[in-house]
Design a protein around this motif. Sequence first.
Motif, PDB file in Angstrom:
ATOM      1  N   PRO A   1      14.613 -46.896  -3.905  1.00 53.38           N
ATOM      2  CA  PRO A   1      14.460 -45.849  -2.888  1.00 53.38           C
ATOM      3  C   PRO A   1      15.538 -45.882  -1.816  1.00 53.38           C
ATOM      4  O   PRO A   1      16.072 -46.932  -1.461  1.00 53.38           O
ATOM      5  N   TYR A   2      15.848 -44.687  -1.280  1.00 47.00           N
ATOM      6  CA  TYR A   2      16.947 -44.528  -0.328  1.00 47.00           C
ATOM      7  C   TYR A   2      16.776 -45.385   0.925  1.00 47.00           C
ATOM      8  O   TYR A   2      17.760 -45.725   1.588  1.00 47.00           O
ATOM      9  N   ALA A   3      15.549 -45.757   1.261  1.00 45.97           N
ATOM     10  CA  ALA A   3      15.316 -46.543   2.475  1.00 45.97           C
ATOM     11  C   ALA A   3      16.056 -47.872   2.452  1.00 45.97           C
ATOM     12  O   ALA A   3      16.352 -48.455   3.501  1.00 45.97           O
ATOM     13  N   PHE A   4      16.374 -48.375   1.264  1.00 46.68           N
ATOM     14  CA  PHE A   4      17.084 -49.647   1.141  1.00 46.68           C
ATOM     15  C   PHE A   4      18.602 -49.481   1.128  1.00 46.68           C
ATOM     16  O   PHE A   4      19.336 -50.458   1.032  1.00 46.68           O
ATOM     17  N   GLY A   5      19.083 -48.237   1.224  1.00 49.93           N
ATOM     18  CA  GLY A   5      20.502 -47.971   1.016  1.00 49.93           C
ATOM     19  C   GLY A   5      21.423 -48.689   1.972  1.00 49.93           C
ATOM     20  O   GLY A   5      22.464 -49.230   1.561  1.00 49.93           O
ATOM     21  N   GLU A   6      21.087 -48.732   3.244  1.00 49.93           N
ATOM     22  CA  GLU A   6      21.965 -49.362   4.223  1.00 49.93           C
ATOM     23  C   GLU A   6      22.076 -50.861   3.965  1.00 49.93           C
ATOM     24  O   GLU A   6      23.179 -51.430   3.977  1.00 49.93           O
ATOM     25  N   ARG A   7      20.922 -51.497   3.717  1.00 50.45           N
ATOM     26  CA  ARG A   7      20.929 -52.936   3.435  1.00 50.45           C
ATOM     27  C   ARG A   7      21.676 -53.243   2.142  1.00 50.45           C
ATOM     28  O   ARG A   7      22.448 -54.195   2.052  1.00 50.45           O
TER      29      ARG A   7
ATOM     30  N   THR B   1      20.435 -39.123   6.889  1.00 52.01           N
ATOM     31  CA  THR B   1      20.480 -40.132   7.951  1.00 52.01           C
ATOM     32  C   THR B   1      20.951 -41.466   7.411  1.00 52.01           C
ATOM     33  O   THR B   1      21.802 -42.149   8.008  1.00 52.01           O
ATOM     34  N   VAL B   2      20.408 -41.867   6.266  1.00 51.29           N
ATOM     35  CA  VAL B   2      20.806 -43.140   5.653  1.00 51.29           C
ATOM     36  C   VAL B   2      22.270 -43.086   5.232  1.00 51.29           C
ATOM     37  O   VAL B   2      23.033 -44.036   5.459  1.00 51.29           O
ATOM     38  N   VAL B   3      22.695 -41.983   4.645  1.00 50.62           N
ATOM     39  CA  VAL B   3      24.079 -41.866   4.195  1.00 50.62           C
ATOM     40  C   VAL B   3      25.039 -41.935   5.389  1.00 50.62           C
ATOM     41  O   VAL B   3      26.105 -42.546   5.305  1.00 50.62           O
ATOM     42  N   ALA B   4      24.670 -41.318   6.508  1.00 49.03           N
ATOM     43  CA  ALA B   4      25.517 -41.394   7.701  1.00 49.03           C
ATOM     44  C   ALA B   4      25.684 -42.836   8.162  1.00 49.03           C
ATOM     45  O   ALA B   4      26.777 -43.260   8.558  1.00 49.03           O
ATOM     46  N   ARG B   5      24.613 -43.615   8.101  1.00 49.93           N
ATOM     47  CA  ARG B   5      24.704 -45.027   8.475  1.00 49.93           C
ATOM     48  C   ARG B   5      25.557 -45.803   7.487  1.00 49.93           C
ATOM     49  O   ARG B   5      26.302 -46.713   7.864  1.00 49.93           O
ATOM     50  N   GLN B   6      25.462 -45.449   6.212  1.00 50.71           N
ATOM     51  CA  GLN B   6      26.308 -46.112   5.220  1.00 50.71           C
ATOM     52  C   GLN B   6      27.780 -45.795   5.464  1.00 50.71           C
ATOM     53  O   GLN B   6      28.637 -46.670   5.361  1.00 50.71           O
TER      54      GLN B   6
ATOM     55  N   VAL C   1      34.807 -50.005  -3.545  1.00 49.41           N
ATOM     56  CA  VAL C   1      34.554 -48.569  -3.703  1.00 49.41           C
ATOM     57  C   VAL C   1      33.041 -48.373  -3.605  1.00 49.41           C
ATOM     58  O   VAL C   1      32.286 -48.894  -4.431  1.00 49.41           O
ATOM     59  N   ALA C   2      32.599 -47.664  -2.589  1.00 49.83           N
ATOM     60  CA  ALA C   2      31.173 -47.475  -2.339  1.00 49.83           C
ATOM     61  C   ALA C   2      30.859 -45.988  -2.323  1.00 49.83           C
ATOM     62  O   ALA C   2      31.460 -45.237  -1.550  1.00 49.83           O
ATOM     63  N   VAL C   3      29.917 -45.567  -3.165  1.00 46.08           N
ATOM     64  CA  VAL C   3      29.642 -44.136  -3.328  1.00 46.08           C
ATOM     65  C   VAL C   3      28.138 -43.887  -3.247  1.00 46.08           C
ATOM     66  O   VAL C   3      27.420 -44.003  -4.243  1.00 46.08           O
ATOM     67  N   PRO C   4      27.636 -43.536  -2.054  1.00 48.58           N
ATOM     68  CA  PRO C   4      26.264 -43.036  -1.989  1.00 48.58           C
ATOM     69  C   PRO C   4      26.199 -41.587  -2.429  1.00 48.58           C
ATOM     70  O   PRO C   4      27.224 -40.937  -2.625  1.00 48.58           O
ATOM     71  N   ASP C   5      24.973 -41.091  -2.580  1.00 42.73           N
ATOM     72  CA  ASP C   5      24.755 -39.691  -2.983  1.00 42.73           C
ATOM     73  C   ASP C   5      25.334 -39.383  -4.354  1.00 42.73           C
ATOM     74  O   ASP C   5      25.958 -38.331  -4.577  1.00 42.73           O
ATOM     75  N   CYS C   6      25.154 -40.303  -5.299  1.00 41.89           N
ATOM     76  CA  CYS C   6      25.434 -39.994  -6.699  1.00 41.89           C
ATOM     77  C   CYS C   6      24.163 -39.385  -7.318  1.00 41.89           C
ATOM     78  O   CYS C   6      23.154 -39.234  -6.672  1.00 41.89           O
ATOM     79  N   GLY C   7      24.217 -39.084  -8.583  1.00 41.20           N
ATOM     80  CA  GLY C   7      23.051 -38.551  -9.262  1.00 41.20           C
ATOM     81  C   GLY C   7      23.192 -37.073  -9.541  1.00 41.20           C
ATOM     82  O   GLY C   7      24.282 -36.558  -9.781  1.00 41.20           O
TER      83      GLY C   7
ATOM     84  N   PRO D   1      39.294 -47.657  -2.023  1.00 42.44           N
ATOM     85  CA  PRO D   1      38.141 -48.321  -1.398  1.00 42.44           C
ATOM     86  C   PRO D   1      37.636 -47.542  -0.195  1.00 42.44           C
ATOM     87  O   PRO D   1      38.349 -46.719   0.387  1.00 42.44           O
ATOM     88  N   GLY D   2      36.400 -47.814   0.184  1.00 42.53           N
ATOM     89  CA  GLY D   2      35.777 -47.148   1.310  1.00 42.53           C
ATOM     90  C   GLY D   2      34.458 -46.532   0.911  1.00 42.53           C
ATOM     91  O   GLY D   2      34.056 -46.593  -0.262  1.00 42.53           O
ATOM     92  N   VAL D   3      33.772 -45.947   1.881  1.00 44.32           N
ATOM     93  CA  VAL D   3      32.473 -45.317   1.643  1.00 44.32           C
ATOM     94  C   VAL D   3      32.653 -43.809   1.648  1.00 44.32           C
ATOM     95  O   VAL D   3      32.963 -43.207   2.681  1.00 44.32           O
ATOM     96  N   ARG D   4      32.489 -43.198   0.481  1.00 41.19           N
ATOM     97  CA  ARG D   4      32.601 -41.748   0.335  1.00 41.19           C
ATOM     98  C   ARG D   4      31.504 -41.279  -0.603  1.00 41.19           C
ATOM     99  O   ARG D   4      31.181 -41.960  -1.579  1.00 41.19           O
ATOM    100  N   THR D   5      30.949 -40.120  -0.335  1.00 38.37           N
ATOM    101  CA  THR D   5      29.951 -39.572  -1.235  1.00 38.37           C
ATOM    102  C   THR D   5      30.616 -39.126  -2.544  1.00 38.37           C
ATOM    103  O   THR D   5      31.839 -39.035  -2.650  1.00 38.37           O
ATOM    104  N   MET D   6      29.797 -38.819  -3.525  1.00 38.37           N
ATOM    105  CA  MET D   6      30.329 -38.484  -4.848  1.00 38.37           C
ATOM    106  C   MET D   6      31.239 -37.269  -4.794  1.00 38.37           C
ATOM    107  O   MET D   6      32.283 -37.224  -5.458  1.00 38.37           O
ATOM    108  N   ASP D   7      30.866 -36.267  -3.982  1.00 40.38           N
ATOM    109  CA  ASP D   7      31.687 -35.057  -3.919  1.00 40.38           C
ATOM    110  C   ASP D   7      33.014 -35.292  -3.210  1.00 40.38           C
ATOM    111  O   ASP D   7      33.915 -34.462  -3.290  1.00 40.38           O
ATOM    112  N   GLU D   8      33.147 -36.421  -2.518  1.00 37.06           N
ATOM    113  CA  GLU D   8      34.412 -36.791  -1.888  1.00 37.06           C
ATOM    114  C   GLU D   8      35.238 -37.742  -2.756  1.00 37.06           C
ATOM    115  O   GLU D   8      36.356 -38.095  -2.393  1.00 37.06           O
ATOM    116  N   THR D   9      34.670 -38.157  -3.894  1.00 40.52           N
ATOM    117  CA  THR D   9      35.261 -39.240  -4.681  1.00 40.52           C
ATOM    118  C   THR D   9      35.855 -38.788  -5.997  1.00 40.52           C
ATOM    119  O   THR D   9      36.907 -39.285  -6.426  1.00 40.52           O
TER     120      THR D   9
END
Length: 374
Positions: free
Chosen positions: A73-79, A99-104, A117-123, A343-351
């Motif tokens: 679940p997304y609640a664990f994303g930051e950790r 909100t979680v993605v902004a913190r990531q 290379v860190a990519v939240p918001d995949c799927g 490298p860096g934190v970018r969402t899938m649409d930025e990657t």
Amino acid sequence: MTGITVLGGGIVGTAAAWDLVRRGYEVIVADADPDAARRAAATSGARPDTVDVTAESLIRTLDTTRLVVSCVPYAFGERMLDAAISAGCHYLDLGGNPTVVARQKAQHARAVDAGVVAVPDCGLAPGFANVLAVGAVEALGDGPIDEVRLRVGALPAAPTGALRYQLAFNPAGLINEYAEPCEILTGGRYATVEPLTGIETVEWESWGPLEAFHTAGGSSSLTRMWEGRVAELDYKTLRFPGHGHPFRTMLEIGLFDETPQPGTGTAPRAVLLEALRANLPAGGPDLVLVRVWATATRGGLRRTVGYEVEDRNDDTFTALSRTTAFPTTALAHLILTGTVSDPGVRTMDETVGPDLLLPELEQVGIEVKELRSA
């Protein structure tokens, strides 16, 4: 380091592990529940492990992993991202909560320094659908864009009941999409609108008419990326007609509230989630529908470019697990082969763009139809 760890032994984690094994990687599929890990391993061909993402065992696992795919679940994303960066381990998750993605994203500099290379918001959405939106805008060329629309739904192939819906994933994720503000562009400016509003009719051959309404998370980074360039942008979820109004009613009378109530000590949302789990059908044949398009006026001519996907469950995986897991594992493969390496934190649409992603999805039978009109 070993190969890949997939965290979460549910339907999406199992499909992700299966595709990565198919691609020839050494894969561990891990869950806090040993039985869930074993079931996922039996289907996917991966090796099972027991990992609690809230415990020290997570750090030990990531220390020996090149890349982790988080299907928890997304609640664990930051950790999870913090642990992956500390371990120097590439990271992908399914996101869905702005909100979680902004913190990531606030950890971008750390990820760059660590070479991660860190990519939240995949799927599926956020993720795959947003990549298609980027492709549509790029195809229109430089200049202002009149509109970008994303319409995405995971639906039962044979709808029943008043809600005409079946549980395709954890209902907590469903209610999150139905409860949070929805990010849009209007008049070229960033704004939010209430969820479960803006209900419209969508015609779809063989499945329509459908309804679509605003839900949260699906816009991912697009509103920030295109503010000032795109005049109108929204993301709406597709459902069979009659679904949106009852859930909007539940929201308005407080059933999404997470605050424990006086006298009972129980939050209304907890009761609602249990009722959904107990009473909605689950496990039947399903389909995923995606329609994404962008429109621009160039030289006095209005032109539209878009994409359409219609995916069905196969003998092993649901359509939702296929279209959520396989775009993520395709990107994992592109990272591990060095095709995607910044490298860096970018969402899938930025990657990643459709040019790299779509050929990978063809291998697992996810077909994308291109839509164009002058």
